[in-house]
Design an enzyme around this catalytic site. Structure first.
Site, PDB file in Angstrom:
ATOM      1  N   HIS A 170      43.544   2.806  99.806  1.00 54.68           N
ATOM      2  CA  HIS A 170      44.680   1.888  99.661  1.00 54.68           C
ATOM      3  C   HIS A 170      45.956   2.637 100.010  1.00 54.68           C
ATOM      4  O   HIS A 170      46.227   3.698  99.443  1.00 54.68           O
ATOM      5  CB  HIS A 170      44.774   1.372  98.222  1.00 54.68           C
ATOM      6  CG  HIS A 170      43.739   0.331  97.889  1.00 54.68           C
ATOM      7  ND1 HIS A 170      43.856  -0.518  96.815  1.00 54.68           N
ATOM      8  CD2 HIS A 170      42.555   0.024  98.477  1.00 54.68           C
ATOM      9  CE1 HIS A 170      42.807  -1.324  96.760  1.00 54.68           C
ATOM     10  NE2 HIS A 170      42.010  -1.021  97.764  1.00 54.68           N
ATOM     11  N   PRO A 204      46.322   5.060  80.492  1.00 50.32           N
ATOM     12  CA  PRO A 204      45.653   4.734  81.759  1.00 50.32           C
ATOM     13  C   PRO A 204      46.589   4.211  82.855  1.00 50.32           C
ATOM     14  O   PRO A 204      46.180   4.085  84.003  1.00 50.32           O
ATOM     15  CB  PRO A 204      44.667   3.641  81.336  1.00 50.32           C
ATOM     16  CG  PRO A 204      45.276   3.034  80.119  1.00 50.32           C
ATOM     17  CD  PRO A 204      45.964   4.158  79.412  1.00 50.32           C
ATOM     18  N   TYR A 213      52.006   9.035  91.944  1.00 51.29           N
ATOM     19  CA  TYR A 213      50.841   8.142  91.947  1.00 51.29           C
ATOM     20  C   TYR A 213      49.736   8.686  92.862  1.00 51.29           C
ATOM     21  O   TYR A 213      48.571   8.734  92.480  1.00 51.29           O
ATOM     22  CB  TYR A 213      51.245   6.736  92.389  1.00 51.29           C
ATOM     23  CG  TYR A 213      50.172   5.696  92.129  1.00 51.29           C
ATOM     24  CD1 TYR A 213      49.266   5.344  93.116  1.00 51.29           C
ATOM     25  CD2 TYR A 213      50.067   5.075  90.898  1.00 51.29           C
ATOM     26  CE1 TYR A 213      48.273   4.405  92.886  1.00 51.29           C
ATOM     27  CE2 TYR A 213      49.083   4.129  90.639  1.00 51.29           C
ATOM     28  CZ  TYR A 213      48.186   3.808  91.647  1.00 51.29           C
ATOM     29  OH  TYR A 213      47.194   2.874  91.404  1.00 51.29           O
ATOM     30  N   TYR A 217      50.422  -4.058  89.688  1.00 48.59           N
ATOM     31  CA  TYR A 217      50.922  -3.713  88.349  1.00 48.59           C
ATOM     32  C   TYR A 217      52.009  -4.719  88.009  1.00 48.59           C
ATOM     33  O   TYR A 217      53.009  -4.783  88.716  1.00 48.59           O
ATOM     34  CB  TYR A 217      51.489  -2.296  88.338  1.00 48.59           C
ATOM     35  CG  TYR A 217      50.469  -1.201  88.496  1.00 48.59           C
ATOM     36  CD1 TYR A 217      49.986  -0.844  89.756  1.00 48.59           C
ATOM     37  CD2 TYR A 217      49.990  -0.510  87.392  1.00 48.59           C
ATOM     38  CE1 TYR A 217      49.039   0.152  89.915  1.00 48.59           C
ATOM     39  CE2 TYR A 217      49.049   0.498  87.531  1.00 48.59           C
ATOM     40  CZ  TYR A 217      48.583   0.826  88.793  1.00 48.59           C
ATOM     41  OH  TYR A 217      47.644   1.819  88.938  1.00 48.59           O
TER      42      TYR A 217
HETATM   43  C1  PHB Z   1      41.035   0.705  87.074  1.00 47.23           C
HETATM   44  O1  PHB Z   1      40.680   0.300  88.183  1.00 47.23           O
HETATM   45  O2  PHB Z   1      40.280   0.677  86.089  1.00 47.23           O
HETATM   46  C2  PHB Z   1      42.422   1.235  86.926  1.00 47.23           C
HETATM   47  C3  PHB Z   1      43.223   1.309  88.031  1.00 47.23           C
HETATM   48  C4  PHB Z   1      44.525   1.783  87.913  1.00 47.23           C
HETATM   49  C5  PHB Z   1      45.001   2.174  86.689  1.00 47.23           C
HETATM   50  C6  PHB Z   1      44.176   2.119  85.569  1.00 47.23           C
HETATM   51  C7  PHB Z   1      42.875   1.642  85.694  1.00 47.23           C
HETATM   52  O3  PHB Z   1      46.256   2.598  86.571  1.00 47.23           O
END
Ligand code: PHB
Ligand code: APR
Length: 386
Positions: free
Chosen positions: A67, A287, A379, A195
């Site tokens: 991505h 996360p 990121y 997001y």
């Molecule tokens: C996920 O795909 O589980 C995932 C992706 C991005 C994140 C957290 C979890 O920031």
């Protein structure tokens, strides 16, 4: 001796095997149980590089998806951060479960020893030259003696718990909320991750494959799954997304549903004589920045290099630098993950003034090239100095 067959322990085992260093993994659960855990799935380029070096990247390259951007949604509008244009790099979307499966298969193919369903695992004499691990398996007592113990046994493992309290310092931040995650056999609603910051709370649209999607919504700390039947989850998710994204959400029964608390934890140092901690055994990140797996990978990269240098060149320079090298990267990821969490979530004690600041910060991130570059750099992941 490696304790734990999560991504940290398995990747370490593979990197040591590639360096010709014998290692044994001792895991409390069965292999099926380890593979059954649903975790994240965004890999930094340095993690992909390590999996390539460990000779386990073939399926990642054939089934994973690169991505080049992410979506940031707020005030009903979806903004795209072009990671590739801002940093020259993208990320790879490939489930942690698949990474774990590839590592397990490579380990079996290489004939390396892994003991699953080991009980009563304990670590000993790591302040001496010949540490050992004791465990029972199939009712038999066993001892493994070696040069080092790698504590890759996660937050609730025995390794960190075996360190005298005077020798370790811990730092923790617990956010008053969690993530309710759903894995469903439906096509993703958007080609890239989205997001979303919304007055009803955060939401994330993620994916595994063209037919397997992963979604998260922010819930209060302590939320129970019983409060969230599938329909309630999908309805709430859609409310938090811009209309065009919400309309593209295809719903289905949850194949997996779980709540993850939002917290951060760091233990210092990460080395205690011949015991070296790596991954969740030493640190937990929220996360939001998808850093957990990537940090575990960079830890074991440093650990494998240090053990190789000690065993093959007789130098302990890298061993002595192990903890500080890891912690520099760990605190960088903790900073980013906590900042992104504060930016995208709604907190019970958020004041109207805080709310305005959050909005201004979101505007700044999407309008200022410098600010979006700073986000993108963290990121995609910082280079790994070896
Ligand atoms: C996920 O795909 O589980 C995932 C992706 C991005 C994140 C957290 C979890 O920031
Ligand atoms: N003895 C043996 N094995 C143990 C013990 C013990 N006492 N305690 C825990 N384990 C095993 C667990 O069963 C698990 O399989 O250690 C393993 C630790 O794996 P993870 O928790 O996945 O931790 P790590 O390998 O560091 O991976 C970190 O996982 O949780 C995600 O977000 C996190 O992505 C990050 C990654």
């Amino acid at each position: 001796m490696i304790i734990g067959a999560g991504p940290a322990g398995l990747l370490l085992g593979q990197l040591l095997h590639e360096a010709g260093i014998e290692n044994v993994i001792v895991e409390r659960q069965s292999a099926q149980y380890v593979l059954g855990r649903v975790r994240a799935g965004v890999l930094e380029r340095t993690t992909v590089g390590l999996l390539e070096r460990a000779q386990v990247a073939a399926r990642l390259h054939s089934e994973g998806h690169v991505h080049d951007g992410i979506g940031l949604a707020f005030d009903g509008v979806l903004h795209r951060l072009d990671l590739r244009a801002l940093t020259g790099h993208g990320v790879t979307v490939y489930g942690q479960t698949e990474v774990t499966r590839d590592l397990m298969n490579a380990r079996t193919a290489a004939g390396c020893v892994s003991v699953y369903e080991a009980a009563h695992v304990s670590v000993h004499d790591f302040d001496g030259d010949r540490p050992f691990v004791r465990y029972t398996h199939a009712g038999q007592e066993h001892e493994l003696h070696g040069d080092f113990i790698a504590g890759c046994d996660g937050f609730h493992g025995v390794s960190r718990a075996s360190v005298p309290s005077a020798a370790i310092r811990t730092f923790e931040r617990v956010f008053p909320l969690g993530w309710l995650g759903v894995l469903a056999h439906v096509p993703p609603c958007h080609p890239e991750l989205v997001y979303a910051s919304h007055e009803r709370g955060f939401a994330l649209c993620s994916q595994r494959t063209p037919t397997l999607s992963r979604y998260y919504i922010q819930v209060p700390a302590g939320a129970q799954l019983s409060q969230w039947p599938d329909t309630a989850f999908w309805d709430e998710l859609r409310r938090r997304l811009p209309t065009d994204v919400a309309d593209a959400v295809i719903t289905g029964p949850a194949a997996e549903k779980s709540v993850t608390p939002l917290r951060s934890f760091v233990a210092e140092p990460m080395r205690f004589g011949r015991l070296l901690l790596a991954g969740d055994a030493a640190h937990i990140v929220p996360p939001t920045g998808a850093k957990g797996l990537n940090l575990a990978a960079s830890d074991v990269c440093y650990l494998a290099a240090a053990v190789r240098e000690y065993c093959c060149e007789g130098s302990s320079a890298a061993l002595d630098a192990y903890s500080s090298r890891c912690l520099e990267r760990v605190w960088g990821a903790v900073r980013f993950s906590c900042w992104l969490s504060a930016l995208l979530h709604r907190f019970p004690d958020t004041t109207p003034f805080d709310r305005r600041l959050q909005s201004a910060e979101l505007d700044h991130v999407v309008r200022s090239r410098a600010a979006s570059t700073a986000l993108a750099e963290s990121y995609v992941g910082l280079p790994l100095e070896i």
